[in-house]
Design a protein around this motif. Sequence first.
Motif, mmCIF file in Angstrom:
data_model
loop_
_atom_site.group_PDB
_atom_site.id
_atom_site.type_symbol
_atom_site.label_atom_id
_atom_site.label_comp_id
_atom_site.label_asym_id
_atom_site.label_seq_id
_atom_site.Cartn_x
_atom_site.Cartn_y
_atom_site.Cartn_z
ATOM 1 N N ASP A 1 0.853 -1.190 0.000
ATOM 2 C CA ASP A 1 0.000 0.000 0.000
ATOM 3 C C ASP A 1 0.887 1.238 0.000
ATOM 4 O O ASP A 1 1.546 1.518 0.998
ATOM 5 C CB ASP A 1 -0.911 -0.003 1.229
ATOM 6 N N ARG B 1 0.151 4.125 0.443
ATOM 7 C CA ARG B 1 -0.327 5.095 1.439
ATOM 8 C C ARG B 1 0.009 4.653 2.855
ATOM 9 O O ARG B 1 -0.371 5.302 3.823
ATOM 10 C CB ARG B 1 -1.838 5.271 1.311
ATOM 11 N N CYS C 1 -4.887 5.329 6.945
ATOM 12 C CA CYS C 1 -3.546 5.633 6.442
ATOM 13 C C CYS C 1 -3.574 6.572 5.230
ATOM 14 O O CYS C 1 -2.679 7.406 5.084
ATOM 15 C CB CYS C 1 -2.770 4.368 6.132
ATOM 16 N N GLY C 2 -4.571 6.483 4.373
ATOM 17 C CA GLY C 2 -4.641 7.378 3.221
ATOM 18 C C GLY C 2 -4.764 8.834 3.637
ATOM 19 O O GLY C 2 -4.076 9.711 3.100
ATOM 20 N N TRP C 3 -5.612 9.086 4.609
ATOM 21 C CA TRP C 3 -5.817 10.450 5.094
ATOM 22 C C TRP C 3 -4.557 10.966 5.774
ATOM 23 O O TRP C 3 -4.118 12.085 5.531
ATOM 24 C CB TRP C 3 -7.012 10.470 6.044
ATOM 25 N N SER D 1 -1.368 9.819 5.451
ATOM 26 C CA SER D 1 -0.263 9.996 4.508
ATOM 27 C C SER D 1 -0.480 11.257 3.670
ATOM 28 O O SER D 1 0.482 11.942 3.311
ATOM 29 C CB SER D 1 -0.075 8.767 3.622
#
Length: 123
Positions: A37, A39, A59-61, A63
């Motif tokens: 991933d 992210r 984790c997306g938010w 990162s």
Amino acid sequence: MGADYPNRRGPTRRFEIAICAPGDPVDLLAEPNNPADPRAVAVFSARGVQLGYITAERCGWISGMFARGCEIHAIFQQRTSYGCVIRIAFNGEHPTLPPSNNPRTQPADNDSGFWPDYIPPDE
């Protein structure tokens, strides 16, 4: 997440989680080259031992916050069956632990710093 995966060297993630104390600082490291991933955000103890990763849902938010240059601070909150809980604060703020409902972790009323053993009420 990932507390059961082995670290490349040093103590296991579960061992490191076991010796972390509530309020200990933890470091977050974005891993844009992570093959699983891009992210991914890794979590490390104050001793530099990896504890695991931020969950995929967050984790997306997080990162993205790193990519925008946001100053992020994190602390260890508690161990769990799946790894641990950490608290994160953004924009240069510092996270704090929530109040505890456990009488064993509350200071005495005199606020002298003395923390007596919990004595259960008589039945």
